[in-house]
Design an enzyme around this catalytic site. Structure first.
Site, mmCIF file in Angstrom:
data_model
loop_
_atom_site.group_PDB
_atom_site.id
_atom_site.type_symbol
_atom_site.label_atom_id
_atom_site.label_comp_id
_atom_site.label_asym_id
_atom_site.label_seq_id
_atom_site.Cartn_x
_atom_site.Cartn_y
_atom_site.Cartn_z
ATOM 1 N N TRP A 146 -16.559 -22.021 16.801
ATOM 2 C CA TRP A 146 -15.778 -22.999 17.577
ATOM 3 C C TRP A 146 -16.366 -24.394 17.541
ATOM 4 C CZ3 TRP A 146 -19.142 -25.002 21.024
ATOM 5 C CH2 TRP A 146 -20.201 -24.201 21.458
ATOM 6 N N ASN A 147 -17.614 -24.553 17.092
ATOM 7 C CA ASN A 147 -18.274 -25.848 17.335
ATOM 8 C C ASN A 147 -17.804 -26.967 16.402
ATOM 9 O OD1 ASN A 147 -19.691 -24.661 15.228
ATOM 10 N ND2 ASN A 147 -21.593 -25.679 15.756
ATOM 11 N N ARG A 155 -14.926 -26.498 4.831
ATOM 12 C CA ARG A 155 -16.123 -26.256 4.006
ATOM 13 C C ARG A 155 -16.020 -24.922 3.271
ATOM 14 N NH1 ARG A 155 -21.887 -26.955 6.991
ATOM 15 N NH2 ARG A 155 -21.714 -24.718 7.362
ATOM 16 N N PRO A 171 -10.394 -17.966 12.605
ATOM 17 C CA PRO A 171 -11.124 -18.978 13.385
ATOM 18 C C PRO A 171 -11.614 -18.385 14.698
ATOM 19 C CG PRO A 171 -8.763 -19.265 13.681
ATOM 20 C CD PRO A 171 -8.933 -18.084 12.746
ATOM 21 N N ALA A 172 -12.501 -19.128 15.372
ATOM 22 C CA ALA A 172 -12.937 -18.704 16.712
ATOM 23 C C ALA A 172 -11.745 -18.773 17.663
ATOM 24 C CB ALA A 172 -14.050 -19.625 17.201
ATOM 25 N N GLU A 246 -23.783 -18.602 7.036
ATOM 26 C CA GLU A 246 -24.300 -19.843 7.628
ATOM 27 C C GLU A 246 -24.513 -19.537 9.100
ATOM 28 O OE1 GLU A 246 -25.153 -22.492 6.081
ATOM 29 O OE2 GLU A 246 -24.238 -22.164 4.123
ATOM 30 N N ARG A 274 -24.950 -35.194 18.956
ATOM 31 C CA ARG A 274 -23.706 -35.061 18.205
ATOM 32 C C ARG A 274 -23.086 -33.742 18.641
ATOM 33 N NH1 ARG A 274 -22.294 -33.849 12.298
ATOM 34 N NH2 ARG A 274 -24.110 -32.534 12.388
ATOM 35 N N CYS A 280 -25.274 -26.393 14.841
ATOM 36 C CA CYS A 280 -26.363 -25.565 14.305
ATOM 37 C C CYS A 280 -27.503 -26.457 13.825
ATOM 38 C CB CYS A 280 -25.855 -24.701 13.158
ATOM 39 S SG CYS A 280 -24.939 -25.682 11.958
ATOM 40 N N GLU A 376 -31.718 -20.990 20.650
ATOM 41 C CA GLU A 376 -30.815 -22.070 20.241
ATOM 42 C C GLU A 376 -30.014 -22.463 21.488
ATOM 43 O OE1 GLU A 376 -27.703 -20.861 17.525
ATOM 44 O OE2 GLU A 376 -27.662 -22.849 16.611
ATOM 45 N N SER A 436 -25.958 -34.238 7.094
ATOM 46 C CA SER A 436 -24.918 -33.363 6.527
ATOM 47 C C SER A 436 -24.013 -34.186 5.620
ATOM 48 C CB SER A 436 -24.070 -32.743 7.640
ATOM 49 O OG SER A 436 -24.893 -31.974 8.472
HETATM 50 P P1 NAP Z 1 -20.239 -16.342 17.027
HETATM 51 O O1 NAP Z 1 -20.131 -15.827 18.396
HETATM 52 O O2 NAP Z 1 -21.130 -15.655 16.073
HETATM 53 O O3 NAP Z 1 -18.748 -16.387 16.461
HETATM 54 C C1 NAP Z 1 -18.449 -16.878 15.185
HETATM 55 C C2 NAP Z 1 -17.181 -16.228 14.676
HETATM 56 O O4 NAP Z 1 -17.405 -14.817 14.563
HETATM 57 C C3 NAP Z 1 -15.979 -16.395 15.607
HETATM 58 O O5 NAP Z 1 -14.816 -16.527 14.821
HETATM 59 C C4 NAP Z 1 -15.976 -15.094 16.376
HETATM 60 O O6 NAP Z 1 -14.710 -14.722 16.856
HETATM 61 C C5 NAP Z 1 -16.405 -14.122 15.297
HETATM 62 N N1 NAP Z 1 -16.974 -12.885 15.825
HETATM 63 C C6 NAP Z 1 -17.610 -12.687 17.007
HETATM 64 N N2 NAP Z 1 -17.958 -11.397 17.126
HETATM 65 C C7 NAP Z 1 -17.540 -10.761 15.995
HETATM 66 C C8 NAP Z 1 -17.609 -9.424 15.534
HETATM 67 N N3 NAP Z 1 -18.176 -8.456 16.258
HETATM 68 N N4 NAP Z 1 -17.085 -9.131 14.334
HETATM 69 C C9 NAP Z 1 -16.511 -10.102 13.594
HETATM 70 N N5 NAP Z 1 -16.395 -11.382 13.973
HETATM 71 C C10 NAP Z 1 -16.918 -11.720 15.166
HETATM 72 O O7 NAP Z 1 -20.675 -17.879 17.011
HETATM 73 P P2 NAP Z 1 -20.090 -19.090 17.863
HETATM 74 O O8 NAP Z 1 -20.581 -18.958 19.265
HETATM 75 O O9 NAP Z 1 -18.623 -19.231 17.637
HETATM 76 O O10 NAP Z 1 -20.787 -20.324 17.127
HETATM 77 C C11 NAP Z 1 -22.043 -20.752 17.431
HETATM 78 C C12 NAP Z 1 -23.065 -20.256 16.406
HETATM 79 O O11 NAP Z 1 -22.666 -20.640 15.105
HETATM 80 C C13 NAP Z 1 -24.427 -20.880 16.617
HETATM 81 O O12 NAP Z 1 -25.413 -19.896 16.470
HETATM 82 C C14 NAP Z 1 -24.510 -21.904 15.502
HETATM 83 O O13 NAP Z 1 -25.821 -22.243 15.118
HETATM 84 C C15 NAP Z 1 -23.760 -21.215 14.422
HETATM 85 N N6 NAP Z 1 -23.307 -22.186 13.418
HETATM 86 C C16 NAP Z 1 -23.932 -22.216 12.213
HETATM 87 C C17 NAP Z 1 -23.555 -23.146 11.263
HETATM 88 C C18 NAP Z 1 -24.212 -23.202 9.917
HETATM 89 O O14 NAP Z 1 -23.639 -23.820 9.024
HETATM 90 N N7 NAP Z 1 -25.371 -22.610 9.715
HETATM 91 C C19 NAP Z 1 -22.515 -24.047 11.544
HETATM 92 C C20 NAP Z 1 -21.910 -23.992 12.793
HETATM 93 C C21 NAP Z 1 -22.311 -23.045 13.727
HETATM 94 P P3 NAP Z 1 -14.296 -14.941 18.396
HETATM 95 O O15 NAP Z 1 -14.205 -16.389 18.603
HETATM 96 O O16 NAP Z 1 -12.980 -14.295 18.502
HETATM 97 O O17 NAP Z 1 -15.366 -14.311 19.221
#
Ligand code: NAP
Length: 472
Positions: A146-147, A155, A171-172, A246, A274, A280, A376, A436
């Protein structure tokens, strides 16, 4: 029921309505239909059917679709930015920057589509010619957080389409509206029906498992938390599926004693705030040479305490809302725990009352063993630790399972480069708060991920190599 929800092209969803919430006041922005597990299975069928014809298109044709998508996204940037700000909570300036960044992935990969080179050479033994070509990997499942609801989608979609893959995008569920707007834009850019399908399952676990179990899915590209990434890697291993990951970060921001303090504080504000800290790449731990640590903290506190917090779309607001009350409460709980472990609050640190998911800009000074440094935070919280040497800064920076990005500030480029070489991170920013760039490889060491997005590497996450040995 779903009959009351708006229908989007490329969105496969026949389930009950799902409210998308404005985190700055808790109101509903719009209700979309959720996808059932059967919808998700059908989305894979649609992508599989569309694949052969799309893969067979000339690279130039696919590139021009992406170029058109870049132009549309740029022309419509203001309305897209307002949508991102509304469903995510970030301030409009950050949302505008995100749309610009997101559009650039379409432009970059429109150029990369026609630059995939192979290899043609005589084998060392002289008995054959080695020919290496690249082919699209096939149906790809893209999962985004979602962020950065726009940039994390483009990307992945950019390189996938440049390579000739068809995709299912999940998507989230906090921020699906931006993804739906981007898919609508891709259709207007000439991307054929079936090439990009969005699914919005309310329970992602079973729906994603079902798609990963489908033998027609050949690739998983995931951006999100390390916790969910690990789980998906386990599932993907059943089919030895290709994956790009990622994942989370815990970025150190090192300020050496010869740094220009004004620059370092300005960079710290950028790297920390930001997206309100929900990145992340966000600076998550500040390691500052002891001789300047108090002055750095004082100046950072002065800047952070002056920020105006409020709904992201309001004029003059510099710090928006987190994406949800749940995410805001995670930030608040981490700060509360750090204080109970001895952290000193220089500004912020209190959870505001009211319906919005707000948390104030917070500066903490603390000891290096404070537990918040292992997490984090994903919010506007800057923990500052004083260090006694470059070696200590490097050792503390590397003392984590994450390795996405690190920041170094120093007046001596040689010294900064030496520190950069010792940092276990996929990206290092020297005297900069943001690096980035769609033209650079983005990705992490250790548990921050596998593979790279953007740059010259990005398209290869969606291509297979084929070696043909032949005597010519
Ligand atoms: P998240 O909870 O891991 O969710 C990411 C995606 O995975 C969402 O679409 C979510 O769907 C889905 N998801 C959640 N549980 C799942 C499961 N059991 N099986 C399959 N899909 C599942 O992460 P977030 O809270 O949205 O994002 C924050 C994290 O993303 C942070 O840790 C951040 O560092 C990381 N991030 C990394 C990068 C990078 O490029 N390295 C970039 C941006 C963000 P739902 O929304 O429906 O739960």
């Amino acid at each position: 029921m779903s009959t009351q929800t708006r229908q989007y092209a490329g969105h496969l969803a026949s389930g009950p309505p799902h409210d998308v919430i404005d985190p700055s006041d808790g109101s509903s922005i719009e209700s979309i239909a959720a996808s059932t597990e059967a919808d998700c299975a059908d989305a894979v069928s649609i992508a599989a059917e569309a694949f052969p014809a799309f893969a067979a298109l000339a690279p130039r044709v696919r590139g021009e679709m992406l170029r058109k998508a870049y132009e549309l996204m740029t022309a419509e940037s203001e309305s897209l930015a307002r949508l991102v700000s509304r469903e995510n909570g970030k301030i409009l300036a950050d949302a505008r920057a995100e749309i610009g960044y997101a559009a650039e992935f379409f432009r970059w990969f429109s150029e990369e589509a026609v630059r995939v080179s192979g290899d043609f050479r005589l084998a060392p033994s002289g008995d054959k010619t080695i020919v290496v070509t690249h082919e699209p990997v096939g149906v790809s499942l893209l999962i985004t957080p979602w962020n950065f609801p726009a940039a994390m989608a483009t990307r992945k979609i950019g390189p996938a389409l440049a390579a000739g893959c068809t995709v299912v995008l999940k998507p989230a569920m906090e921020t699906p509206l931006t993804a739906l707007a981007i898919v609508d834009l891709l259709a207007r850019a000439g991307v054929p029906a079936g090439v990009v399908t969005v699914v919005t399952p309310v329970a992602p676990g079973p729906a994603v498992s079902r798609m990963l179990g489908d033998r027609r899915v050949r690739n998983l590209s995931f951006t999100g938390s390390t916790e969910v990434g690990r789980m998906l890697l386990k599932q993907a291993s059943d089919r030895v599926l290709r994956t790009s990951m990622e994942l989370g970060g815990n970025a150190p921001f090192i300020v050496l004693d010869d740094a220009d303090l004004d620059d370092a504080v300005a960079g710290a504000i950028l790297a920390k705030l930001r997206n309100g800290g929900a990145a992340c790449t966000a600076a998550n731990r500040f390691y500052v040479s002891r001789s300047i640590a108090d002055e750095f903290s004082r100046r950072l506190t002065e800047r952070m305490s002056a920020l105006r917090m409020g709904p992201g779309l309001n004029d003059g607001v510099e710090l928006g809302a987190s994406v949800s009350i749940r995410e805001r409460d995670k930030i608040a709980d981490l700060v509360d725990a750090s204080v109970s472990h001895g952290a000193r609050v220089l500004t912020g640190g209190t959870r505001p009352e009211g319906a919005g998911a707000f948390y104030p800009a917070t500066v903490l000074t603390l000891e290096a063993d404070n537990p918040i440094l292992g997490e984090e935070v994903f919010g506007p919280v800057a923990p500052v630790v004083a260090v006694d040497s470059d070696d200590e800064a490097i050792a503390r920076a590397n003392a984590t399972e994450f390795g996405l990005i690190s920041y170094v500030y120093s007046g001596d480029l040689g010294r900064a480069m030496s520190v950069a070489r010792h940092l276990e991170a996929g990206m290092v920013a020297i005297n900069k708060g943001v690096i980035s760039d769609p033209a650079a490889p983005f990705g992490g060491y250790k548990q921050s991920g596998l593979g790279r997005e953007g740059g010259f590497a990005g398209i290869h996450e969606f291509l297979e190599s084929k070696y043909i040995g032949v005597t010519i």
